[in-house]
Design an enzyme around this catalytic site. Structure first.
Site, PDB file in Angstrom:
ATOM      1  N   ASP A 186       0.737  -1.245   0.182  1.00  0.00           N
ATOM      2  CA  ASP A 186       0.066   0.025  -0.151  1.00  0.00           C
ATOM      3  C   ASP A 186       0.990   1.184  -0.138  1.00  0.00           C
ATOM      4  OD1 ASP A 186      -1.931   1.834   1.880  1.00  0.00           O
ATOM      5  OD2 ASP A 186      -3.022   0.935   0.470  1.00  0.00           O
ATOM      6  N   HIS A 204      -7.167  -7.088   1.532  1.00  0.00           N
ATOM      7  CA  HIS A 204      -6.068  -6.199   1.157  1.00  0.00           C
ATOM      8  C   HIS A 204      -4.647  -6.196   2.146  1.00  0.00           C
ATOM      9  CE1 HIS A 204      -4.138  -2.350   0.541  1.00  0.00           C
ATOM     10  NE2 HIS A 204      -4.231  -1.893   1.547  1.00  0.00           N
TER      11      HIS A 204
END
Length: 293
Positions: free
Chosen positions: A108, A273
């Site tokens: 990320d 995620h």
């Protein structure tokens, strides 16, 4: 220092760019690999992966500036939280631990720092691993229409300084908890204690987290545009692993990343995620495959 640590890792305060004190966990022997966390987490997201890799590598896992137990300078300049500055932090950390050349694997936000490190410091960065993100320039390009609502927080934190910070601070714990819950489809990735740690650590860092995202909508984007115009690419082996965002948002991740990294491989992963915590064995395998190239 937080009560949460990676077992058997040494912790140090190391100065990054501009003298910002960074919280750094490190352990292991062998070639160095720096692990950079994402939002809304800290270096602890690498707990299982870091311990696995430390059997064969020197693993360095810092809290990014503005996050966790690292310094949080006032964001009086967009450059203070640019990915260029954060990449300079990484170079400083590795150098002070005795590593001139090293790999960087990021999730990320941390992956964006890894990419900038590779573009700005190709002699130091040997490999780059990307978890569940696209390059800054391409992220903004693929976000269109109602499907882009998944990234609503990017637009909120891109706004001028003041209102976004006030809005988030008013409901900070609920704000950060919403991402931990929405992006963890199984709902079992985090222990209650670790979930609470991430929420409280993020709630204590609202101005610096917003500054990080604001930089991505301004100076970071300008840097990517300049590199694209100049034809700069990542010269080291690069690999990405992600959810199948492309089918939802209509993009080809291999095509996007290959424009930045000629030596590139991609694989999808059936996970949420927070894949380094949900599927640590798969991410450690991904890392080892990259580092063997």
């Amino acid at each position: 220092m937080t009560e949460f640590t990676i077992p058997e890792f040494t912790y140090d305060r190391i100065q990054g760019a501009g003298g910002v004190a960074l919280n750094v966990a490190h352990a292991g022997v062998g070639p160095a690999v720096v692990l950079l966390h994402g939002f809304p987490e800290t270096h602890l997201m690498w707990n299982a992966v870091a311990r696995d890799l430390s059997d064969d590598y020197t693993v360095i896992a810092p809290d990014l500036r503005g996050y966790g137990d690292s310094g949080k300078p006032d964001a009086d300049s967009l450059d203070l939280y640019s990915k260029r500055t954060m990449a300079a932090d990484v170079i400083a950390i590795a150098s002070q631990l005795g590593h001139h050349r090293f790999a960087v694997i990021g999730h990320d936000r941390g992956a964006l720092v890894a990419v900038r490190a590779g573009l700005d410091h190709p002699d130091q960065v040997s490999h780059i691993g990307i978890l569940d993100v696209l390059p800054t320039l391409d992220t903004w390009d693929v976000l269109r229409g109602v499907d882009a609502k998944v990234a609503w927080h990017l637009y909120l934190m891109a706004q001028p300084k003041g209102l976004p910070e006030q809005m988030i601070e008013a409901v900070a714990e609920e704000f950060f908890a919403s991402f931990l819950d929405a992006w963890d489809p199984a709902g079992t990735t985090f222990s209650p204690e670790l979930r609470d740690h991430y929420i409280k650590a993020s709630a204590a860092a609202v101005p610096s987290i917003v500054a990080d995202y604001r930089a991505t909508a301004s100076v970071d984007l300008d840097m990517d545009r300049a590199d694209r115009k100049a034809g700069r690419t990542l010269t080291m082996p690069v690999a990405a692993i992600s959810q199948d965002w492309g089918s939802q948002l209509g993009f080809d991740p291999t095509k996007i990343w290959s424009a930045w990294a000629p030596d590139f491989t991609y694989e999808p992963l059936d996970a949420g995620h927070f894949m380094a915590e949900e599927r640590p064995d798969a991410i450690a395998h991904f890392a080892r495959q990259l580092l063997a190239r």
